[in-house]
Motif scaffolding. Sequence first.
Motif, PDB file in Angstrom:
ATOM      1  N   ARG A 185     -29.455 -14.528 -37.995  1.00 22.97           N
ATOM      2  CA  ARG A 185     -28.626 -14.148 -39.329  1.00 22.97           C
ATOM      3  C   ARG A 185     -28.739 -15.424 -39.288  1.00 22.97           C
ATOM      4  NH1 ARG A 185     -28.829 -10.007 -38.151  1.00 22.97           N
ATOM      5  NH2 ARG A 185     -30.018 -10.304 -39.878  1.00 22.97           N
ATOM      6  N   VAL A 186     -29.090 -16.451 -38.227  1.00 26.13           N
ATOM      7  CA  VAL A 186     -29.425 -18.145 -38.405  1.00 26.13           C
ATOM      8  C   VAL A 186     -30.375 -18.250 -39.822  1.00 26.13           C
ATOM      9  CG1 VAL A 186     -29.724 -20.495 -38.226  1.00 26.13           C
ATOM     10  CG2 VAL A 186     -28.576 -18.954 -36.166  1.00 26.13           C
ATOM     11  N   GLY A 187     -31.564 -17.518 -39.132  1.00 24.28           N
ATOM     12  CA  GLY A 187     -31.802 -17.785 -40.584  1.00 24.28           C
ATOM     13  C   GLY A 187     -32.428 -17.598 -42.107  1.00 24.28           C
ATOM     14  N   ASP A 188     -31.051 -15.962 -42.018  1.00 24.14           N
ATOM     15  CA  ASP A 188     -30.619 -15.310 -43.376  1.00 24.14           C
ATOM     16  C   ASP A 188     -30.164 -15.501 -43.882  1.00 24.14           C
ATOM     17  OD1 ASP A 188     -32.601 -13.083 -42.064  1.00 24.14           O
ATOM     18  OD2 ASP A 188     -30.816 -11.934 -41.037  1.00 24.14           O
ATOM     19  N   LEU A 189     -29.074 -16.526 -43.177  1.00 19.60           N
ATOM     20  CA  LEU A 189     -28.585 -18.164 -44.308  1.00 19.60           C
ATOM     21  C   LEU A 189     -29.726 -18.528 -44.919  1.00 19.60           C
ATOM     22  CD1 LEU A 189     -25.754 -19.049 -45.011  1.00 19.60           C
ATOM     23  CD2 LEU A 189     -25.817 -20.379 -43.055  1.00 19.60           C
ATOM     24  N   GLY A 190     -30.624 -19.066 -44.325  1.00 17.26           N
ATOM     25  CA  GLY A 190     -31.351 -19.948 -45.804  1.00 17.26           C
ATOM     26  C   GLY A 190     -32.011 -19.231 -46.354  1.00 17.26           C
ATOM     27  N   PHE A 191     -32.789 -17.814 -46.130  1.00 18.29           N
ATOM     28  CA  PHE A 191     -32.500 -16.845 -47.085  1.00 18.29           C
ATOM     29  C   PHE A 191     -31.526 -16.079 -48.587  1.00 18.29           C
ATOM     30  CE2 PHE A 191     -35.247 -12.090 -46.837  1.00 18.29           C
ATOM     31  CZ  PHE A 191     -35.617 -12.746 -48.295  1.00 18.29           C
ATOM     32  N   PHE A 192     -30.420 -16.102 -47.920  1.00 17.07           N
ATOM     33  CA  PHE A 192     -29.336 -16.426 -48.775  1.00 17.07           C
ATOM     34  C   PHE A 192     -29.453 -17.236 -49.711  1.00 17.07           C
ATOM     35  CE2 PHE A 192     -25.687 -16.064 -50.176  1.00 17.07           C
ATOM     36  CZ  PHE A 192     -25.417 -14.812 -51.691  1.00 17.07           C
ATOM     37  N   LEU A 193     -29.170 -18.564 -49.452  1.00 15.82           N
ATOM     38  CA  LEU A 193     -29.420 -19.597 -50.541  1.00 15.82           C
ATOM     39  C   LEU A 193     -29.921 -19.696 -51.612  1.00 15.82           C
ATOM     40  CD1 LEU A 193     -28.000 -22.241 -47.755  1.00 15.82           C
ATOM     41  CD2 LEU A 193     -26.162 -20.748 -49.478  1.00 15.82           C
ATOM     42  N   ALA A 194     -31.706 -19.325 -50.841  1.00 17.08           N
ATOM     43  CA  ALA A 194     -32.315 -19.468 -51.230  1.00 17.08           C
ATOM     44  C   ALA A 194     -33.034 -18.166 -52.511  1.00 17.08           C
ATOM     45  CB  ALA A 194     -34.682 -19.268 -50.734  1.00 17.08           C
ATOM     46  N   ILE A 195     -32.563 -17.496 -52.320  1.00 21.93           N
ATOM     47  CA  ILE A 195     -32.194 -16.420 -53.084  1.00 21.93           C
ATOM     48  C   ILE A 195     -30.972 -16.944 -54.401  1.00 21.93           C
ATOM     49  CG2 ILE A 195     -30.804 -13.857 -53.794  1.00 21.93           C
ATOM     50  CD1 ILE A 195     -32.044 -13.551 -51.187  1.00 21.93           C
ATOM     51  N   THR A 196     -29.663 -17.349 -54.107  1.00 24.18           N
ATOM     52  CA  THR A 196     -29.532 -17.817 -54.686  1.00 24.18           C
ATOM     53  C   THR A 196     -29.950 -19.480 -55.596  1.00 24.18           C
ATOM     54  OG1 THR A 196     -28.467 -19.981 -53.233  1.00 24.18           O
ATOM     55  CG2 THR A 196     -26.932 -17.867 -52.995  1.00 24.18           C
ATOM     56  N   ILE A 197     -30.123 -20.482 -54.910  1.00 23.25           N
ATOM     57  CA  ILE A 197     -31.115 -20.854 -56.241  1.00 23.25           C
ATOM     58  C   ILE A 197     -32.569 -20.904 -57.025  1.00 23.25           C
ATOM     59  CG2 ILE A 197     -32.364 -23.279 -55.529  1.00 23.25           C
ATOM     60  CD1 ILE A 197     -31.341 -23.772 -53.295  1.00 23.25           C
ATOM     61  N   ILE A 198     -33.098 -19.212 -56.592  1.00 23.33           N
ATOM     62  CA  ILE A 198     -34.277 -18.737 -57.404  1.00 23.33           C
ATOM     63  C   ILE A 198     -33.461 -18.089 -58.474  1.00 23.33           C
ATOM     64  CG2 ILE A 198     -35.230 -17.322 -57.351  1.00 23.33           C
ATOM     65  CD1 ILE A 198     -36.313 -17.727 -54.456  1.00 23.33           C
ATOM     66  N   ALA A 199     -32.731 -17.741 -58.379  1.00 27.30           N
ATOM     67  CA  ALA A 199     -31.817 -17.601 -59.532  1.00 27.30           C
ATOM     68  C   ALA A 199     -31.090 -17.999 -60.573  1.00 27.30           C
ATOM     69  CB  ALA A 199     -30.237 -16.315 -58.799  1.00 27.30           C
ATOM     70  N   ALA A 200     -30.208 -19.258 -59.938  1.00 33.49           N
ATOM     71  CA  ALA A 200     -30.033 -20.200 -60.982  1.00 33.49           C
ATOM     72  C   ALA A 200     -31.265 -20.729 -62.059  1.00 33.49           C
ATOM     73  CB  ALA A 200     -29.562 -21.269 -60.295  1.00 33.49           C
ATOM     74  N   VAL A 201     -32.105 -20.391 -60.898  1.00 32.36           N
ATOM     75  CA  VAL A 201     -33.458 -21.538 -61.888  1.00 32.36           C
ATOM     76  C   VAL A 201     -34.205 -20.144 -62.356  1.00 32.36           C
ATOM     77  CG1 VAL A 201     -35.528 -22.604 -61.621  1.00 32.36           C
ATOM     78  CG2 VAL A 201     -33.857 -23.277 -59.930  1.00 32.36           C
ATOM     79  N   ALA A 202     -35.027 -19.437 -62.184  1.00 32.62           N
ATOM     80  CA  ALA A 202     -35.484 -18.324 -63.078  1.00 32.62           C
ATOM     81  C   ALA A 202     -34.835 -17.862 -63.622  1.00 32.62           C
ATOM     82  CB  ALA A 202     -36.372 -17.606 -61.210  1.00 32.62           C
ATOM     83  N   GLY A 203     -33.703 -17.196 -63.389  1.00 30.43           N
ATOM     84  CA  GLY A 203     -32.598 -16.237 -63.822  1.00 30.43           C
ATOM     85  C   GLY A 203     -33.021 -14.939 -63.240  1.00 30.43           C
ATOM     86  N   SER A 204     -33.860 -14.457 -62.906  1.00 31.10           N
ATOM     87  CA  SER A 204     -34.114 -13.183 -62.283  1.00 31.10           C
ATOM     88  C   SER A 204     -34.376 -13.077 -61.137  1.00 31.10           C
ATOM     89  CB  SER A 204     -35.070 -12.654 -62.778  1.00 31.10           C
ATOM     90  OG  SER A 204     -35.597 -11.416 -62.227  1.00 31.10           O
ATOM     91  N   LEU A 205     -34.902 -12.159 -60.488  1.00 28.41           N
ATOM     92  CA  LEU A 205     -35.122 -12.084 -58.747  1.00 28.41           C
ATOM     93  C   LEU A 205     -36.360 -11.307 -58.368  1.00 28.41           C
ATOM     94  CD1 LEU A 205     -31.785 -11.751 -56.875  1.00 28.41           C
ATOM     95  CD2 LEU A 205     -33.318 -14.395 -57.329  1.00 28.41           C
TER      96      LEU A 205
END
Length: 718
Positions: A185-205
């Motif tokens: 779960r510690v690593g998955d927290l970073g994964f989730f934060l990366a998803i939010t950044i990617i969604a904000a910049v790329a506008g898609s997942l």
Amino acid sequence: MAPETHTALWILLLPLAAFAVQILFGRRLPRQGDWLPTGAMFVCMMLSLWLFVTRVLASPSGMEPVAWSREWWAVGSADVGGFSLSFGVLIDNLATIMLVVVTVVSFLVHLYSMGYMHGDPRYSRFYAYLALFTFSMLGLCITSNLLFLFMFWELVGVCSYFLIGFWFEKKSASDAAKKAFLTTRVGDLGFFLAITIIAAVAGSLDFKEIFQSVADHKWEGGLLVLAGLLLFLGPVGKSAQFPLHIWLPDAMEGPTPVSALIHAATMVAAGVYLVARMFPFFAGPAFFESGDVSGSETLFVIAMVGGFTALFAATIALVQTDIKKVLAYSTVSQLGYMMLGIGAGSFVAGMFHLFTHAFFKALLFLGSGSVIHAVHSQEMGDMGGLWKKMPVTAWTFLIGTLALAGFPIVFSGFWSKEAVLTQALALGIHKGSMLAMLPFIFGILTAGLTAFYMGRCYVLTFLGRPRDVHKFAHAHESPKAMTIPLLVLAVGAIFAAGVPGAPDGIGHKWFEERTKKEITFDKLGIQTRVASGTPTPRGQPSVEHASGMHHAHEKAHTPTTVLSIAMAILGMGLSYVVFAGRLKNRDLVGQRGPLVACRGVLQNLYYVDRIYSKTIIAFVMMIKEVFFLFDRFVVDGLVNLWGWITRVVAHAAGSIDHGVVDGAVRATGSLTLRAGDSTRKIQTGRIPDYIFLSVFSLALIFALVAIPELKEVLLRIF
């Protein structure tokens, strides 16, 4: 919908249907339903092999990517910056190869478990968990969307919690399950934060849109590196890379088939698959412009973490006495190898090693389970001489050992390991710095250590004289349900890298040729060839980069091959001399000196767990105590104070209600009763009294009318 998509959806849904039936009705079915998930996995395996043979192997360049998606959720309009998410399926060479790995190993584990888990009181539930885990892993492999990949990623973590802690009545097993779940779960927290950044910049997942955003230079400054490192934290946890590697060895507390399924071929490989799938994102814009990946800071961090993890875990495996712990640390080490290959610039090398490793590591885990089933112990100190009692297990385990050690030419592990090391050395030569050479140094040292500790493991388990005569006397070969999967995996351990004499030859060439189109997207206008990390953007690669890397590969190939062969032979030979030859009865370490201290450090796992216990865990426990005291004295104090105030107010309100409100009501009732008692005396029931009262009343009325002064007197009185 394309036929490949139909097939992929059937492969995905069959294990889910098997889980649903098994968890609800498994105990009531014949043989507690073990045949149902096993049969479903056999069908999935055949469908995956059909895709692999007809789509990947049939063409020299592999299959064209096939995608299908449906909108799942949308906010706003695309014309005004809206955001939408789709559930999609992406079938390409990479996904198909992962389908083969997962379904083949999962089917063999299902079959093997019929013998290993026979008689377990939760037998049917075990098969339900296996089916659900396989469904989760297959969904992770075929999705075309990062968010759905994350959902399946988390479901894989939940299933691993169920399976690692399957024997939850043992405290060590339940603790291992919690440790695995929380660490990842510690690593998955970073994964989730990366998803939010990617969604904000790329506008898609969607993968395609994410790569498009990188190619279009939408990422400014160090944001791409930050998002890449956060995304990499997920694989660090799931694939047990340093420093989040601590959960994997403890996970051996689960049943041995679980170790083979989760910790050899599927769950831990999910992190490597994610890094490979997102390779263009980690590589950065230069990958799309010139094909150069050597300048990617994120990939270099991945290579360094992978290389260090490989060497770090290999040294710990040297001193382990539990056969499953040896294989566990070996798994951590080999996962580091895979990360090293991808980080060095070739996801082909990393995935090729993942593919071959799945077969021989699953073989080794199931082989260890066969030994444990025979001697009822995991300690190699209780074994020895078992090749006489268990010939099938001994020979297949030897094949897996030689494949993992990278024994030359014949075994698949040699070719995939050589591909990783060649890429690492080529990167170091191309960049021309000592720092860039570190990943290769880590990798080549790990190769020698791997051959040594696996040779030690085999010698102590199968050769020499039995060290526990009683256990040896009762040892016997495992049933066919357990030995048949060993034989099948042994064949895979030899031929997973290719078949000698076939048109593609042997080595990673066939794998390389069929992964050219993994990141081919028409919208980007990029035809990507990733043979050694060298793509072909818009038809032609950068001449400077292509020639530089090609020259580096030519220079790296021969020394890498020679060194890897030397390390394999030297490591295996030295292990035989030390543990079975002339030095087997000598104490080479002694009672004092640096070797004793070194052994102590390795046996204590570099004190990493102890450091975590004294720092992070101690800090968490301290925070827990602070929150406990805050809850007890502040939160509970406020609640108790409010309760006391409520009781006081309620008491006062009760007194007012009882004394005033109820008193007034009671007084009115009392007056009414007294008035009634008084007026009741008038009614005596005697006629003379009524006549007297009537005459008296009439006389009084006449008197008042006739004598006004009397009226005034009476009014004054009353």
